[in-house]
Design an enzyme around this catalytic site. Structure first.
Site, mmCIF file in Angstrom:
data_model
loop_
_atom_site.group_PDB
_atom_site.id
_atom_site.type_symbol
_atom_site.label_atom_id
_atom_site.label_comp_id
_atom_site.label_asym_id
_atom_site.label_seq_id
_atom_site.Cartn_x
_atom_site.Cartn_y
_atom_site.Cartn_z
ATOM 1 N N LYS A 1 -11.485 -35.714 -6.991
ATOM 2 C CA LYS A 1 -12.111 -36.927 -6.466
ATOM 3 C C LYS A 1 -11.050 -37.839 -5.863
ATOM 4 O O LYS A 1 -10.018 -38.113 -6.475
ATOM 5 C CB LYS A 1 -12.875 -37.648 -7.567
ATOM 6 C CG LYS A 1 -13.626 -38.892 -7.073
ATOM 7 C CD LYS A 1 -14.592 -39.408 -8.124
ATOM 8 C CE LYS A 1 -15.300 -40.673 -7.678
ATOM 9 N NZ LYS A 1 -16.052 -40.503 -6.403
ATOM 10 N N HIS B 1 -14.295 -38.078 -13.750
ATOM 11 C CA HIS B 1 -14.698 -37.154 -12.684
ATOM 12 C C HIS B 1 -13.679 -36.040 -12.552
ATOM 13 O O HIS B 1 -12.553 -36.121 -13.050
ATOM 14 C CB HIS B 1 -14.806 -37.886 -11.346
ATOM 15 C CG HIS B 1 -16.034 -38.727 -11.217
ATOM 16 N ND1 HIS B 1 -16.126 -40.007 -11.705
ATOM 17 C CD2 HIS B 1 -17.255 -38.434 -10.694
ATOM 18 C CE1 HIS B 1 -17.320 -40.489 -11.454
ATOM 19 N NE2 HIS B 1 -18.031 -39.576 -10.843
HETATM 20 N N1 LIG Z 1 -24.004 -40.900 -4.016
HETATM 21 C C1 LIG Z 1 -23.922 -39.811 -4.779
HETATM 22 O O1 LIG Z 1 -24.880 -39.458 -5.515
HETATM 23 C C2 LIG Z 1 -22.698 -38.979 -4.716
HETATM 24 C C3 LIG Z 1 -21.673 -39.365 -3.898
HETATM 25 N N2 LIG Z 1 -20.582 -38.575 -3.738
HETATM 26 C C4 LIG Z 1 -19.592 -39.016 -2.761
HETATM 27 O O2 LIG Z 1 -19.732 -38.180 -1.614
HETATM 28 C C5 LIG Z 1 -18.476 -38.063 -0.939
HETATM 29 C C6 LIG Z 1 -18.154 -36.599 -0.766
HETATM 30 O O3 LIG Z 1 -17.972 -36.025 -2.047
HETATM 31 P P1 LIG Z 1 -17.547 -34.462 -2.129
HETATM 32 O O4 LIG Z 1 -18.529 -33.639 -1.398
HETATM 33 O O5 LIG Z 1 -17.262 -34.176 -3.557
HETATM 34 O O6 LIG Z 1 -16.161 -34.497 -1.314
HETATM 35 P P2 LIG Z 1 -15.503 -33.321 -0.480
HETATM 36 O O7 LIG Z 1 -14.105 -33.769 -0.178
HETATM 37 O O8 LIG Z 1 -15.732 -32.017 -1.159
HETATM 38 O O9 LIG Z 1 -16.348 -33.286 0.880
HETATM 39 C C7 LIG Z 1 -16.214 -34.286 1.871
HETATM 40 C C8 LIG Z 1 -16.455 -33.619 3.208
HETATM 41 O O10 LIG Z 1 -16.464 -34.602 4.235
HETATM 42 C C9 LIG Z 1 -15.594 -34.191 5.266
HETATM 43 N N3 LIG Z 1 -15.070 -35.332 6.019
HETATM 44 C C10 LIG Z 1 -14.027 -36.124 5.708
HETATM 45 N N4 LIG Z 1 -13.857 -37.056 6.651
HETATM 46 C C11 LIG Z 1 -14.821 -36.822 7.593
HETATM 47 C C12 LIG Z 1 -15.160 -37.442 8.824
HETATM 48 N N5 LIG Z 1 -14.480 -38.504 9.300
HETATM 49 N N6 LIG Z 1 -16.208 -36.961 9.517
HETATM 50 C C13 LIG Z 1 -16.910 -35.892 9.058
HETATM 51 N N7 LIG Z 1 -16.631 -35.246 7.897
HETATM 52 C C14 LIG Z 1 -15.591 -35.729 7.185
HETATM 53 C C15 LIG Z 1 -14.508 -33.414 4.562
HETATM 54 O O11 LIG Z 1 -13.830 -32.584 5.470
HETATM 55 P P3 LIG Z 1 -12.323 -32.162 5.093
HETATM 56 O O12 LIG Z 1 -12.431 -31.343 3.839
HETATM 57 O O13 LIG Z 1 -11.874 -31.377 6.300
HETATM 58 O O14 LIG Z 1 -11.574 -33.445 4.881
HETATM 59 C C16 LIG Z 1 -15.339 -32.621 3.545
HETATM 60 O O15 LIG Z 1 -15.892 -31.462 4.138
HETATM 61 C C17 LIG Z 1 -17.482 -38.862 -1.791
HETATM 62 O O16 LIG Z 1 -17.394 -40.164 -1.269
HETATM 63 C C18 LIG Z 1 -18.154 -38.908 -3.163
HETATM 64 O O17 LIG Z 1 -17.752 -40.016 -3.947
HETATM 65 C C19 LIG Z 1 -20.441 -37.373 -4.405
HETATM 66 C C20 LIG Z 1 -21.432 -36.954 -5.255
HETATM 67 C C21 LIG Z 1 -22.629 -37.738 -5.491
HETATM 68 O O1 LIG Z 2 -17.086 -37.845 -6.258
HETATM 69 C C1 LIG Z 2 -18.021 -37.437 -7.020
HETATM 70 O O2 LIG Z 2 -18.149 -36.276 -7.444
HETATM 71 C C2 LIG Z 2 -19.044 -38.445 -7.392
HETATM 72 N N1 LIG Z 2 -18.957 -39.635 -6.830
HETATM 73 C C3 LIG Z 2 -19.924 -40.664 -6.949
HETATM 74 C C4 LIG Z 2 -19.262 -41.954 -7.394
HETATM 75 O O3 LIG Z 2 -18.123 -42.222 -6.894
HETATM 76 O O4 LIG Z 2 -19.891 -42.692 -8.167
HETATM 77 C C5 LIG Z 2 -21.156 -40.262 -7.723
HETATM 78 C C6 LIG Z 2 -20.960 -39.240 -8.803
HETATM 79 O O5 LIG Z 2 -20.430 -39.850 -9.964
HETATM 80 C C7 LIG Z 2 -20.125 -38.077 -8.347
#
Ligand SMILES: NC(=O)C1=CN([C@@H]2O[C@H](COP(=O)(O)OP(=O)(O)OC[C@H]3O[C@@H](n4cnc5c(N)ncnc54)[C@H](OP(=O)(O)O)[C@@H]3O)[C@@H](O)[C@H]2O)C=CC1
Ligand SMILES: O=C(O)C1=N[C@H](C(=O)O)C[C@H](O)C1
Length: 219
Positions: A131, A127
């Site tokens: 991450k 990734h």
């Molecule tokens: N299931 C799926 O298909 C996928 C899952 N994911 C998962 O999604 C999550 C987010 O990924 P990604 O968008 O890349 O991460 P980012 O860090 O870019 O975004 C996370 C966001 O959540 C905010 N945040 C953190 N803590 C809190 C809280 N307590 N309450 C509200 N908002 C909060 C962060 O704010 P701040 O920046 O101020 O900390 C940030 O804006 C990860 O766990 C990732 O593994 C990602 C892609 C696909």
């Molecule tokens: O953090 C990401 O970007 C992603 N997280 C998810 C994971 O932890 O499996 C899904 C995807 O691979 C992207």
């Protein structure tokens, strides 16, 4: 659809806002660490944020009687208990990966890993360097489908959206299956499919395979 978004300012939040907006969906609730904007009552809340957001997200779903689509990874057993309890009140779809390709990957491993019982197995996930968690939630899902203890190696390099390879090997052969996400749009698309599923489903706790197969919880 009127939806709420937890993690609205994040990388996934941006993709979700763009995709949902392109379908005319109305973002009525935005939640981030220091950000809370309410413009209406959400039918569904989408959470791609951080594990520490789960208790608040669950409380918001109860406050608005909103369904939940949650993609956040690195969840603990306690988080799953909160989500399963919420599923007694509304529809909850939880998946560590909302791409259709990984759903297919899961089914392939569920049905064919038994052919590789005597082979070595190793999972490698790669990734982007932003991450926060390792191993990926997806790698943990794939490991569960292999059905035995399997080492996972995690690489954090560049801007890779998500690559997962499962290797099976013996003394004379190597067999590998690989999935690569080519953008975050694939996850946003799956999250919207899950949100639409929630609007028709009975209350209950679902995964993304249920969404793709139209499985309905008899809740
Ligand atoms: N299931 C799926 O298909 C996928 C899952 N994911 C998962 O999604 C999550 C987010 O990924 P990604 O968008 O890349 O991460 P980012 O860090 O870019 O975004 C996370 C966001 O959540 C905010 N945040 C953190 N803590 C809190 C809280 N307590 N309450 C509200 N908002 C909060 C962060 O704010 P701040 O920046 O101020 O900390 C940030 O804006 C990860 O766990 C990732 O593994 C990602 C892609 C696909
Ligand atoms: O953090 C990401 O970007 C992603 N997280 C998810 C994971 O932890 O499996 C899904 C995807 O691979 C992207």
């Amino acid at each position: 659809m009127k939806y709420g978004l937890v993690g609205a300012k994040g990388k996934m939040g941006k993709e979700i806002r763009e995709l949902f907006s392109s379908h005319g969906d109305d973002l009525v609730l935005e939640v981030d660490v220091d950000h809370f904007v309410e413009r209406g009552i959400p039918e569904v809340i989408v959470d791609f944020s951080s594990p520490n957001a789960v208790p608040t997200t669950v409380e918001l779903c109860k406050r608005y009687s909103a369904h939940l689509v949650i993609g956040t990874t690195a969840l603990t057993q306690e988080h799953f208990e909160l989500l399963r309890e919420l599923g007694q009140h509304v529809a909850v779809v939880q998946s560590f990966n909302f791409s259709e390709g990984i759903a297919i990957f899961q089914k392939l491993l569920r049905n064919f890993s038994r052919l590789f019982t005597d082979w070595d197995c190793w999972i490698v996930e790669t990734h982007h360097n932003q991450k926060k968690d390792a191993p990926s939630g997806t790698a943990l899902m794939l490991k569960r489908e292999v059905g035995r203890e399997v080492p996972i190696s995690s690489l954090r390099i560049g801007g890779i959206f998500g690559e997962h390879v499962v290797y099976f090997a013996n003394a004379n052969e190597v067999f590998e299956i690989k999935h690569s996400a080519l953008s975050r749009k694939v996850f946003a698309s799956g999250a919207r499919k899950a949100a639409l599923f929630c609007l028709k489903a009975k209350k209950g706790f679902y995964n993304f395979l249920d969404v793709l197969e139209g499985g309905i919880e008899h809740g």
